[in-house]
Enzyme design. Structure first.
Site, PDB file in Angstrom:
ATOM      1  N   GLU A   1       6.316   5.985  -1.830  1.00  0.00           N
ATOM      2  CA  GLU A   1       7.553   5.379  -2.352  1.00  0.00           C
ATOM      3  C   GLU A   1       8.726   6.361  -2.421  1.00  0.00           C
ATOM      4  OE1 GLU A   1       6.440   3.406  -6.000  1.00  0.00           O
ATOM      5  OE2 GLU A   1       4.906   2.222  -5.000  1.00  0.00           O
TER       6      GLU A   1
ATOM      7  N   ASN B   1       3.799   6.096   2.547  1.00  0.00           N
ATOM      8  CA  ASN B   1       3.468   4.752   2.060  1.00  0.00           C
ATOM      9  C   ASN B   1       4.620   4.206   1.230  1.00  0.00           C
ATOM     10  OD1 ASN B   1       1.489   2.655   1.596  1.00  0.00           O
ATOM     11  ND2 ASN B   1       1.214   3.441  -0.486  1.00  0.00           N
TER      12      ASN B   1
ATOM     13  N   HIS C   1       3.057  -5.825  -1.358  1.00  0.00           N
ATOM     14  CA  HIS C   1       2.969  -6.588  -2.612  1.00  0.00           C
ATOM     15  C   HIS C   1       3.906  -7.775  -2.424  1.00  0.00           C
ATOM     16  CE1 HIS C   1       0.583  -3.630  -4.696  1.00  0.00           C
ATOM     17  NE2 HIS C   1       1.426  -2.676  -4.354  1.00  0.00           N
TER      18      HIS C   1
ATOM     19  N   GLU D   1      -1.695  -2.047   0.205  1.00  0.00           N
ATOM     20  CA  GLU D   1      -1.825  -2.510  -1.188  1.00  0.00           C
ATOM     21  C   GLU D   1      -1.565  -4.009  -1.283  1.00  0.00           C
ATOM     22  OE1 GLU D   1       0.516  -0.179  -3.944  1.00  0.00           O
ATOM     23  OE2 GLU D   1       0.145   1.675  -2.859  1.00  0.00           O
TER      24      GLU D   1
ATOM     25  N   ASP E   1      -1.307  -7.760  -2.046  1.00  0.00           N
ATOM     26  CA  ASP E   1      -1.695  -8.840  -2.938  1.00  0.00           C
ATOM     27  C   ASP E   1      -0.615  -9.905  -2.830  1.00  0.00           C
ATOM     28  OD1 ASP E   1       0.193  -7.386  -4.445  1.00  0.00           O
ATOM     29  OD2 ASP E   1      -1.275  -6.734  -5.931  1.00  0.00           O
TER      30      ASP E   1
HETATM   31  O1  9MR Z   1      -2.709  -0.223  -9.753  1.00  0.00           O
HETATM   32  C1  9MR Z   1      -1.990   0.786 -10.426  1.00  0.00           C
HETATM   33  C2  9MR Z   1      -1.907   0.444 -11.900  1.00  0.00           C
HETATM   34  O2  9MR Z   1      -3.188   0.411 -12.495  1.00  0.00           O
HETATM   35  C3  9MR Z   1      -1.020   1.444 -12.587  1.00  0.00           C
HETATM   36  O3  9MR Z   1      -0.885   1.076 -13.945  1.00  0.00           O
HETATM   37  C4  9MR Z   1       0.318   1.453 -11.887  1.00  0.00           C
HETATM   38  C5  9MR Z   1       1.354   2.269 -12.606  1.00  0.00           C
HETATM   39  O4  9MR Z   1       1.642   3.478 -12.145  1.00  0.00           O
HETATM   40  O5  9MR Z   1       0.120   1.862 -10.545  1.00  0.00           O
HETATM   41  C6  9MR Z   1      -0.592   0.907  -9.852  1.00  0.00           C
HETATM   42  O6  9MR Z   1      -0.657   1.187  -8.486  1.00  0.00           O
HETATM   43  C7  9MR Z   1       0.594   1.275  -7.804  1.00  0.00           C
HETATM   44  C8  9MR Z   1       0.387   2.170  -6.617  1.00  0.00           C
HETATM   45  O7  9MR Z   1      -0.124   3.391  -7.034  1.00  0.00           O
HETATM   46  C9  9MR Z   1       1.655   2.378  -5.836  1.00  0.00           C
HETATM   47  N1  9MR Z   1       2.251   1.132  -5.463  1.00  0.00           N
HETATM   48  C10 9MR Z   1       2.416   0.170  -6.531  1.00  0.00           C
HETATM   49  C11 9MR Z   1       1.095  -0.061  -7.245  1.00  0.00           C
HETATM   50  C12 9MR Z   1       1.235  -1.132  -8.291  1.00  0.00           C
HETATM   51  O8  9MR Z   1       2.087  -0.696  -9.302  1.00  0.00           O
END
Ligand code: 9MR
Length: 661
Positions: free
Chosen positions: A324, A367, A402, A431, A433
């Site tokens: 990101e 990513n 997402h 990722e 969903d």
């Molecule tokens: O799935 C992850 C969640 O459990 C955490 O609370 C969250 C906060 O930092 O991060 C989530 O995963 C993220 C991923 O690392 C990067 N892209 C967005 C995902 C969803 O927030």
């Protein structure tokens, strides 16, 4: 005391991020087994019913306040915010079971934020996990804190407790309950996702709970890749400088290796879940971007990647090296993270160079999310093109995906994939969903049927697109295993979402059929409790999506005979006969199976084959696609084997489970 787990790192107190979600609404109340209550405390008998203070607080059953009845638990004499009433649940909680914990809280005076947490210890090493985050409480009324918690590691002490955020005022606690919903067996008679989608590994993001019991069974049945969702992030792996902790990640990696799953490492560099010390000078002041600050930050980054990357070495085949980094609202597209503010783009250059040095054979990815949005996509493209032009070793672009039931379009997603093809990088869906919500103001008590259908079509269309671009895409990962554990339950607001292929009881949704066999979309309810329910036993689907004449119906519409007709050291010849036992002709067919001992097909006739690790898909030749009821098609092949050569035990044809003759 429970069995002690292997302890790899003896750190002191480690605060970990929330492992539990604060929403307990079930998407499928009608079909879910009834919850079983294992703890119920009302303090009406005038005792503290097993609660103790975490420090020197005074606990007593009190008639001063009551949520129900005439008494509650009063907690006085708190001297620190972490003081509060705790209940030891070591002998109650079973590893891998998801418990719903509910407590009612009020302050004696004033107001604060209260939270519900778990303390778990193993050999004096304590971890703290938030079950329900800070929630406003006052002396004016009772507030309920309800959340779910799954123990996923061995412990020798386990309790849950209530604490506050800033003051040490006295508290009241009442009507404490803990319940769990008995697990429903996973469906073993449906095709494995990984055996149907064979063009690339299909993965799921996992936490510690997903490798246990029914979750572990579902994971290894359907997926051949995993991404630890949080366990490899900086806050988990290097919480304090140069003290590395792999206690969250090691069990996941061990499970993945034991089950032959590919592993995506996520992530070396991110602006979230990175401890504050990373951006502070040795004296604790904030870095501002001086030359010294930049040098220190990049040396910390180098050390981090060398240690974490080196710890897992070649076990992890792909890494999200940076995550990101694009912000399309900036005129140059670069996210103004602390990384960027201190080091400019050199943090990205350093991260990839060091990752390549430590992991010469890994796929190194950049990513990001919303890469289907043209402005963001183009900034990412330009950045990758520039850095690759400089010789920075970027192998792969990760698209998080997402998305939701109505966004984005397939056309935009296709443009996203096409955009990066000329760069000579592989692409991964990292990722994915599909939220059932289209805005943050919507909330549904249960997922509406039309949203679940739209979701299934979205999965169908996106997977069809990914498979069409199989030469450009080397992995597709979903951000979670099933709807019982998804980050979308608390983001962007707390509400129950249902974004994955399996429902909260781990049963296949229409979304699953969208991926595996779209002719069956709408033929499954949200949460069938019986694992033997035939996916085609009811028909409530979209009339415009009724099964095509070429599709078979029913689980036993095909029968397969698999024979090894010759075998020699290292090689064998096989013969497979597919018989149509249904009532409609096949127009085309695709037969899937899994080898279990690493066999590889080297040549095949009367059909064509793709094989991805153990997953095999054989497609009809141009002349034997049509098979009338009662008719058969046969093909033969040559394969290689080492060690043993067991016959596959399960076959599916166009997504239907076949009987094995
Ligand atoms: O799935 C992850 C969640 O459990 C955490 O609370 C969250 C906060 O930092 O991060 C989530 O995963 C993220 C991923 O690392 C990067 N892209 C967005 C995902 C969803 O927030």
């Amino acid at each position: 005391m429970r069995a002690l787990a292997r302890l790899t790192v003896a750190t002191t107190l480690i605060a970990v991020s929330a492992a539990a979600i604060a929403v307990a609404t079930h998407a499928d109340a009608a079909d879910t087994p009834a919850p079983v209550t294992v703890i119920s405390k009302d303090f009406e008998d005038g005792t503290v019913q097993g609660f103790t203070g975490r420090n020197a607080e005074v606990l007593a059953a009190s008639t001063a306040q009551a949520h129900d009845g005439t008494r509650s638990l009063s907690v006085t004499g708190r001297t620190a915010t972490w003081n509060g009433p705790a209940l030891n649940v070591l002998s109650t909680f079973v590893k891998g079971t998801s418990y719903t914990i509910s407590v009612w809280v009020r302050m004696a005076d004033g107001s604060d934020n209260a939270r519900l947490s778990v303390e778990r210890r193993l050999a004096t090493v304590a971890n703290y996990e938030t079950v329900v985050g800070n929630t406003a409480v006052t002396n004016g009324g009772w507030v309920n804190l309800t959340g779910r918690y799954t123990l996923s590691t061995d412990v020798d002490y386990l309790s849950f407790y209530v604490e506050t955020a800033s003051t040490t005022g006295s508290l009241f606690l009442d009507d404490v309950t803990v319940s769990y919903t008995p697990a429903v067996p996973i469906q073993t008679d449906i095709p494995n996702v990984k055996s149907v989608v064979t063009e690339f590994p299909v993965g799921a993001a996992i936490t510690g709970a997903e490798i246990l019991n029914e979750h572990g069974q579902l994971l290894s049945k359907h997926f051949n890749s995993v991404t630890p969702g949080n366990a490899l992030k900086w806050d988990a792996t290097e919480p304090t400088e140069n003290t590395f902790n792999y206690t969250q990640a090691d069990p996941l990696i061990t499970y993945a290796k034991a089950n032959g799953l590919a592993i995506r490492g996520h992530t070396f560099v991110w602006h979230n879940q990175t401890p504050a010390w990373v951006f502070q000078r040795a004296d604790g002041t904030a870095m501002t971007g001086t030359a010294d600050d930049k040098t220190l930050l990049l040396s910390r980054l180098t050390n981090h990647i060398r240690n974490v990357g080196g710890h897992y070495g070649s076990s992890i085949g792909t890494w999200d090296v940076v995550n990101e980094v694009i912000d399309e609202s900036q005129s140059d597209g670069n996210r103004r993270s602390s990384w960027y503010n201190i080091a400019g783009l050199d943090y990205i250059r350093t991260a990839f160079k060091v990752a390549r040095e430590v992991l010469p054979n890994a796929k190194l990815c950049i990513n990001d999310y919303n890469t289907n949005v043209a402005a963001k996509r183009d900034f990412l493209y330009n950045l990758v093109a520039t850095l690759k032009g400089e010789g920075i070793p970027i192998d792969c672009v990760g698209h998080q995906m997402h998305i939701n039931v109505s966004w984005p379009t397939v056309a935009d997603t296709e443009a996203m994939i096409q955009k990066f093809v000329p760069l000579g990088v592989t692409q991964q869906i990292t990722e994915m969903d599909v939220s059932i919500y289209t805005s943050s103001s919507e909330t549904f008590p249960t997922p509406p049927a039309d949203r679940l259908l739209s979701q299934a079509y979205k999965y169908r269309d996106m997977f069809a697109l990914f498979r069409k671009y199989a030469s450009a895409i080397s992995s597709v990962t979903l951000w979670g295993l099933a709807d019982d554990n998804t980050w979308l339950d608390t983001y962007p607001v707390s509400r129950k979402d249902a974004p994955l292929l399996f429902d909260t009881t781990l049963q296949a949704k229409s979304a699953y059929w969208g991926v595996v066999d779209p002719t069956k979309i709408g033929t499954t309810t949200t949460a069938p409790t019986s694992p033997t329910v035939s996916p085609s036993s009811s028909s409530t689907g979209n009339p415009t999506d009724s099964p095509s004449p070429s599709a078979s119906s029913g689980a036993n519409s095909c029968s397969v005979t698999y024979r090894v007709t010759g075998s020699w050291q290292g090689g064998f010849q096989g013969d497979v006969k597919l018989t149509n036992t249904g009532t409609a002709s096949y127009a085309t067919w695709r037969l899937n199976w899994q080898f279990t001992a690493g066999q590889t097909i080297t040549q095949l006739w009367n059909g064509s084959v793709t094989q991805n690790q153990n997953a095999v898909a054989v497609f009809n030749a141009s002349w034997n696609g049509v098979v009338p009821p009662g008719g058969s098609a046969s093909f033969g092949f040559l394969g290689s084997w080492t060690g043993s050569n067991p016959a596959p035990t399960g076959f599916s044809m166009n997504g239907n489970v076949c009987t094995v003759a």
